[in-house]
Design an enzyme around this catalytic site. Structure first.
Site, short mmCIF file in Angstrom:
data_model
loop_
_atom_site.label_atom_id
_atom_site.label_comp_id
_atom_site.label_asym_id
_atom_site.label_seq_id
_atom_site.Cartn_x
_atom_site.Cartn_y
_atom_site.Cartn_z
N LYS A 150 0.83 -1.20 0.00
CA LYS A 150 0.00 0.00 0.00
C LYS A 150 0.88 1.26 0.00
O LYS A 150 2.09 1.17 0.25
CB LYS A 150 -0.93 -0.04 1.22
CG LYS A 150 -1.94 -1.20 1.16
CD LYS A 150 -2.86 -1.18 2.37
CE LYS A 150 -3.92 -2.27 2.26
NZ LYS A 150 -4.86 -2.22 3.42
N GLU A 173 -9.05 -10.21 -8.29
CA GLU A 173 -8.11 -9.11 -8.04
C GLU A 173 -6.92 -9.14 -9.00
O GLU A 173 -6.48 -8.08 -9.47
CB GLU A 173 -7.62 -9.19 -6.58
CG GLU A 173 -8.74 -8.90 -5.59
CD GLU A 173 -8.37 -9.19 -4.14
OE1 GLU A 173 -7.21 -9.59 -3.87
OE2 GLU A 173 -9.23 -9.00 -3.26
N TYR A 208 -12.11 -2.97 -3.83
CA TYR A 208 -12.69 -2.99 -2.49
C TYR A 208 -14.22 -3.04 -2.51
O TYR A 208 -14.85 -2.61 -1.55
CB TYR A 208 -12.20 -1.78 -1.68
CG TYR A 208 -10.79 -1.93 -1.13
CD1 TYR A 208 -10.44 -3.02 -0.32
CD2 TYR A 208 -9.80 -0.99 -1.41
CE1 TYR A 208 -9.16 -3.16 0.18
CE2 TYR A 208 -8.51 -1.12 -0.90
CZ TYR A 208 -8.20 -2.21 -0.09
OH TYR A 208 -6.93 -2.35 0.42
N ASN A 239 -2.08 -0.13 6.88
CA ASN A 239 -1.51 -1.37 7.42
C ASN A 239 -0.62 -2.09 6.42
O ASN A 239 -0.49 -3.31 6.43
CB ASN A 239 -2.64 -2.28 7.94
CG ASN A 239 -3.64 -2.61 6.85
OD1 ASN A 239 -3.49 -2.17 5.70
ND2 ASN A 239 -4.64 -3.39 7.17
N HIS A 280 -1.93 -5.51 1.29
CA HIS A 280 -3.17 -6.23 0.98
C HIS A 280 -2.78 -7.59 0.44
O HIS A 280 -1.81 -7.71 -0.32
CB HIS A 280 -3.98 -5.49 -0.09
CG HIS A 280 -5.06 -6.35 -0.68
ND1 HIS A 280 -6.30 -6.47 -0.11
CD2 HIS A 280 -5.05 -7.19 -1.75
CE1 HIS A 280 -7.02 -7.33 -0.81
NE2 HIS A 280 -6.29 -7.78 -1.82
#
Ligand code: IDP
Ligand code: MG
Length: 140
Positions: free
Chosen positions: A12, A133, A52, A119, A122
């Site tokens: 990320k 994805e 998402y 965080n 992913h």
């Protein structure tokens, strides 16, 4: 029993900005998974909304998409035996404060107000999400 699988990993924007791409990939490779493809992407809202989609309507959805749009993301196609569950284990719990030491989020995630959002990583959570994805992030 799971066989050879492919999974999507995203470093990320916080992980890229903190120069943790190599550290994160190292942990995945050290576990024995194979890097099959990698690219740096500046995702647009359409890609992020599709990625998402399961979270649309939740209170964290808009801030999450804004964060994911805030800088480059490194997308990786990772392969290996039971790679989907295995890479999820390496990531640790969604909340870095709760993530176990030894995991990517547990060792490298910071404890602060936006820790749950930012965080670092992913990883696909099922065979169905990984194929969906990977098609989104590695579309030609
Ligand atoms: P996962 O990434 O561990 O699969 P999900 O529940 O699928 O976690 O949530 C997707 C992403 O949305 C998380 O990685 C995190 O960036 C963000 N997120 C999830 N829950 C929250 C929250 O309660 N507050 C802020 N961000 C959240
Ligand atoms: Mg998830």
């Amino acid at each position: 029993m799971a066989g050879l699988e492919e999974t999507l990993v995203l470093v990320k924007p916080d992980g890229v900005a903190r120069n943790l791409t190599g550290e994160i990939l190292s942990r995945i490779e050290a576990k024995g998974y194979q890097l099959v493809d990698i690219r740096m992407v500046e995702p647009n809202r359409d890609l992020l909304s599709a990625h998402y989609a399961e979270h649309e309507g939740k209170p964290f959805f808009d801030p999450l998409v804004n964060f994911m749009e805030s800088g480059p993301v490194v997308a990786m196609r990772i392969a290996g035996h039971a790679a989907i569950a295995g890479v999820r284990s390496l990531c640790g719990a969604t909340d870095p404060t709760a993530a176990a030491p030894g995991t990517i989020r547990g060792d490298l995630g910071r404890d602060w107000g936006l820790a749950v959002q930012q965080n670092l990583i992913h990883a696909s959570d099922s065979l169905e999400s990984s194929s969906r994805e990977l098609a989104l992030w590695f579309a030609r």
